[in-house]
Write an enzyme that holds these catalytic residues in place. Structure first.
Site, short mmCIF file in Angstrom:
data_model
loop_
_atom_site.label_atom_id
_atom_site.label_comp_id
_atom_site.label_asym_id
_atom_site.label_seq_id
_atom_site.Cartn_x
_atom_site.Cartn_y
_atom_site.Cartn_z
N CYS A 49 0.75 -1.12 -0.08
CA CYS A 49 -0.05 0.16 0.04
C CYS A 49 0.96 1.32 0.05
O CYS A 49 0.86 2.12 -0.78
CB CYS A 49 -0.94 0.03 1.16
SG CYS A 49 -0.31 0.03 2.87
N HIS B 7 -2.59 1.09 6.93
CA HIS B 7 -3.17 1.13 5.57
C HIS B 7 -3.20 2.51 5.07
O HIS B 7 -3.33 3.27 5.90
CB HIS B 7 -4.26 0.36 5.30
CG HIS B 7 -4.50 0.01 4.12
ND1 HIS B 7 -3.67 -0.61 3.05
CD2 HIS B 7 -5.51 0.37 3.15
CE1 HIS B 7 -4.12 -0.93 2.00
NE2 HIS B 7 -5.32 -0.30 2.11
N HIS C 162 -6.12 1.94 -3.98
CA HIS C 162 -5.12 1.59 -2.93
C HIS C 162 -4.52 0.02 -3.44
O HIS C 162 -5.22 -0.50 -4.28
CB HIS C 162 -5.69 1.39 -1.51
CG HIS C 162 -6.81 0.33 -1.15
ND1 HIS C 162 -7.03 -0.45 -0.15
CD2 HIS C 162 -7.97 0.48 -1.99
CE1 HIS C 162 -8.48 -0.83 -0.31
NE2 HIS C 162 -8.91 -0.44 -1.41
#
Length: 306
Positions: A207, A260, A272
């Site tokens: 990510c 994240h 993402h």
């Protein structure tokens, strides 16, 4: 510390020399067989999942590392271009010594010449005196020497001249800053790419690795990891989000550790690289899991001093 340069298309940076498994062998050679390595990972049930705690990050062809120690054919390195609170001199880890090199001409050119930034997801490099081609991925960068017949002439880490398709590169000492809409358009080119823990290359991103490279392509330097990325830039309220802003998610319903990051693309959605088995995609911030864990957003409009 001694400076060295990455001499493979993608160099894996491990938490220790003991962490690579037998199935990681294709990634440890020179040249590194990254496609073969990924194929082997996908042939094992936990091939990609078990990279957690093993693979720290990646470096691209031609990038510099500081070597701070050596052991049994391995180099303990710091990556100066990847800011991390783990080490003030750069992201720490270990790489096979065979994947690093040094040539004084390249070192000099790296410091002074314009750079050819690869802006295509992939291109091919042909070395002088060798008709064989090798893959070079997104945001690899090499000293630019000129252009002939639609090909960019570059210097490679071993001091050998190479050629790249001129249409696949941007020449600059430092890339100009690009706005949020351009960052979104660049990120969308990687939709569907499988997730790779520790990945910072167009072979596979995690990510924060995806965000790191997208912002680099826009002339903006941000830290390597999501937790560090959330410390800088301008904090913006959720209702004021603009395309290109970073959105962060944390454990304990948004109150715990950040785990994240994604990029806001507009209309309540973000792009993402979620996790192993879930490729780069677009989701809505209103979806239950993301709405519950959203914790903050940051806007980077230029490189900062870390």
């Amino acid at each position: 510390m001694n400076i060295r340069f990455v001499d493979v298309a993608v160099g894996n940076v491990w938490s220790s020399p003991e962490k690579p498994r037998d199935l990681d062998a294709p990634s440890l050679s020179r040249p590194a067989d990254i496609k073969g390595w990924l194929s082997r990972l996908d042939g094992e049930e936990k091939g990609r999942i078990d990279l957690v705690g093993r693979l720290e990050t990646q470096v691209l062809y031609g990038e510099p590392v500081w070597v701070v120690g050596e052991r049994d054919g391995w180099a303990e390195v710091r990556i100066p271009e990847q800011f991390s609170y783990k080490d003030e001199s750069g992201y720490p880890g270990w790489m096979p010594l065979r994947q690093l090199t040094f040539h004084p001409d390249y070192h000099q050119a790296w410091q002074t010449e314009p750079l050819a930034y690869v802006t295509a997801p992939f291109t091919r490099l042909r070395l002088e005196g060798n008709e064989a081609e090798q893959p070079v991925g997104f945001m690899s960068k090499l000293p630019w020497l000129g252009e002939v017949d639609g090909e960019a002439i570059v210097l490679t880490p071993r001091g050998v001249v190479g050629r790249l398709p001129a249409e696949h590169i941007t020449v600059a000492r430092t890339l100009p800053t690009a706005g949020g809409e351009i960052r979104v358009a660049t990120a969308e080119r990687f939709l569907g790419l499988p997730y790779l823990w520790g990945g910072t290359s167009s072979f596979g991103f995690d990510c924060s690795g995806l965000m790191y490279r997208i912002f680099e392509s826009a002339g903006i330097r941000i830290p390597r990891d999501a937790g560090d990325q959330a410390r800088f830039g301008k904090r913006v309220p959720k209702e004021d989000l603009r395309p290109g802003d970073l959105v962060f998610f944390a454990y304990d319903e948004g109150k715990g550790e950040i785990h994240h990051v994604g990029m806001y693309v507009g209309d309540g959605s973000f792009l993402h690289s979620p996790r192993t088995g879930h490729p780069v995609r677009i989701n809505r911030l209103s979806e239950e899991n993301y709405a519950r864990e959203f914790c903050l957003a940051r806007r980077y409009e230029g490189s900062e001093t870390f």
